[in-house]
Write an enzyme that holds these catalytic residues in place. Structure first.
Site, PDB file in Angstrom:
ATOM      1  N   ARG A   1       0.770  -1.388   0.096  1.00 37.97           N
ATOM      2  CA  ARG A   1       0.146  -0.094  -0.117  1.00 37.97           C
ATOM      3  C   ARG A   1       1.065   1.221  -0.201  1.00 37.97           C
ATOM      4  NH1 ARG A   1      -2.112  -3.594   3.943  1.00 37.97           N
ATOM      5  NH2 ARG A   1      -4.136  -4.440   3.514  1.00 37.97           N
TER       6      ARG A   1
ATOM      7  N   LYS B   1      -2.065  -2.177   8.056  1.00 37.52           N
ATOM      8  CA  LYS B   1      -3.152  -1.705   8.912  1.00 37.52           C
ATOM      9  C   LYS B   1      -3.038  -2.291  10.198  1.00 37.52           C
ATOM     10  CE  LYS B   1      -6.241  -0.621   4.955  1.00 37.52           C
ATOM     11  NZ  LYS B   1      -7.585  -0.841   4.258  1.00 37.52           N
TER      12      LYS B   1
ATOM     13  N   HIS C   1      -2.341   2.434  -5.985  1.00 35.41           N
ATOM     14  CA  HIS C   1      -3.092   1.096  -5.794  1.00 35.41           C
ATOM     15  C   HIS C   1      -3.355   0.076  -6.783  1.00 35.41           C
ATOM     16  CE1 HIS C   1      -4.743  -0.680  -1.934  1.00 35.41           C
ATOM     17  NE2 HIS C   1      -5.689  -1.078  -2.752  1.00 35.41           N
TER      18      HIS C   1
ATOM     19  N   ARG D   1      -0.704  -2.619  -6.959  1.00 35.76           N
ATOM     20  CA  ARG D   1      -0.888  -3.600  -6.097  1.00 35.76           C
ATOM     21  C   ARG D   1      -1.897  -4.546  -6.478  1.00 35.76           C
ATOM     22  NH1 ARG D   1      -1.248  -4.412  -0.204  1.00 35.76           N
ATOM     23  NH2 ARG D   1      -3.144  -5.261   0.348  1.00 35.76           N
TER      24      ARG D   1
END
Length: 334
Positions: free
Chosen positions: A162, A187, A261, A264
């Site tokens: 990320r 996260k 993103h 990713r």
């Protein structure tokens, strides 16, 4: 009329006491909430025609928040998911407002009653291998800026990190001896080690040497023009600049809405097509739930077509049904 609490005081207590001391949230969450509330304050400042330091809680009422959410989608080009993420941060702040001063309870309740917007769970988009390679080749590696951009793009494309994870990497998080890998902080304060592809490992060795970074230094690997840690907005700017440069060789990239993103997603599809199991991809990308990873399998129509071919499932012309009843014949002819 009783005076409502000072907005600056509430914002400071929300971040320092509520988020950090009481909830012990991760720095990534703090950064996400900070960005959302900063944008809201700037929008409210323009709406009220007053400087941010002179705003009061009433200047961030329900109508202003609704206008801000519309601005996020219409003017900033964000989708419903980003709108909902901004609203989640705003709601969290107004829960703190309601608990801190009863005089602002009515305003806070009106904001807390704003519903999240229903979203459509779309299949994740990804870049083809040729488009990805064109994007990676775009930066001019003869310049320091171009080498920084190239290394950052390669890092995003090869690790699937990320944005917050990539810009949070310090020199001490890199292990470039064999086997090379990097520590990513995701996260919820979760950490994971991710292997480094050979081309990325070589680029990082050269980049670290160019920047004069030691092996155990707590210094950011990727920095901006002023020498500070690269920001989320700065990373997006790097990707957009590469898209503009690559557009001469791959015009279709300008229609892809390329974001950090998207790199990713592209790695996830590459791993899936290479036969990597979903549990490994889940661990690689740091997904909390396997259902999130499973979306990539659902999105890969090419793999589904190959599965049909391997299973021997082919189309076979069948005999068309011919109705005998006169009424059915009429309906069949419509």
């Amino acid at each position: 009329m009783s005076k409502l609490p000072n907005l600056a005081v509430l914002l400071e207590s929300f971040f320092r006491r509520r988020l950090v001391e009481q909830r012990n949230v991760s720095p990534l969450t703090v950064a996400t909430y900070r960005d959302a509330l900063r944008l809201l304050v700037l929008y409210a400042s323009r709406h009220a025609k007053r400087e941010p330091c002179r705003l009061e809680v009433r200047d961030l009422g329900r109508d202003v928040v609704l206008g801000f959410l519309e601005h996020v989608e219409r003017d900033r080009g964000n989708g419903p998911r980003t709108r909902n993420a901004r609203l989640t941060a705003i709601r969290s702040f107004f829960r703190h407002v309601a608990a801190s001063d009863p005089k602002a309870l009515a305003i806070a309740q009106q904001v807390l009653d704003i519903p999240l917007k229903r979203t459509v769970l779309r299949a994740p988009r990804h870049l083809s291998e040729s488009a990805l390679n064109t994007l990676l080749d775009a930066p001019d590696q003869q310049t320091p800026l171009g080498r920084r951009d190239y290394t950052l793009l390669l890092f995003l494309a090869r690790t699937g990190a990320r944005v917050s994870e990539a810009i949070g990497v310090d020199a001490a998080d890199l292990r470039l001896d064999r086997p090379p890998h990097v520590l990513l902080r995701g996260k919820g304060r979760k950490e994971r080690w991710v292997p480094l592809a050979p081309d990325l490992a070589r680029a990082l060795v050269n980049f670290r040497k160019e920047r004069g970074l030691g092996y155990d230094e707590r210094e950011p690997v990727f920095v901006g023009a002023r020498g500070g840690r690269l920001t989320r907005f700065g990373t997006t700017h790097v990707v957009r600049r590469a898209v503009r440069l690559a557009a001469a060789h791959a015009p279709g990239l300008t229609r892809e809405r390329v974001s950090p993103h998207l790199l990713r997603h592209s790695l996830a599809m590459q791993l899936l097509r290479a036969g990597t199991d979903l549990v490994t991809i889940q661990a690689w990308l740091g997904h909390a739930n396997l259902s999130t990873t499973h979306r990539y399998a659902e999105a890969d129509a090419a793999m589904m077509r190959r599965s049909l071919e391997l299973a021997g499932v082919t189309s076979r012309p069948g005999k068309r049904f011919t109705p005998k009843d006169s009424v059915l014949q009429i309906l069949e002819g419509l």
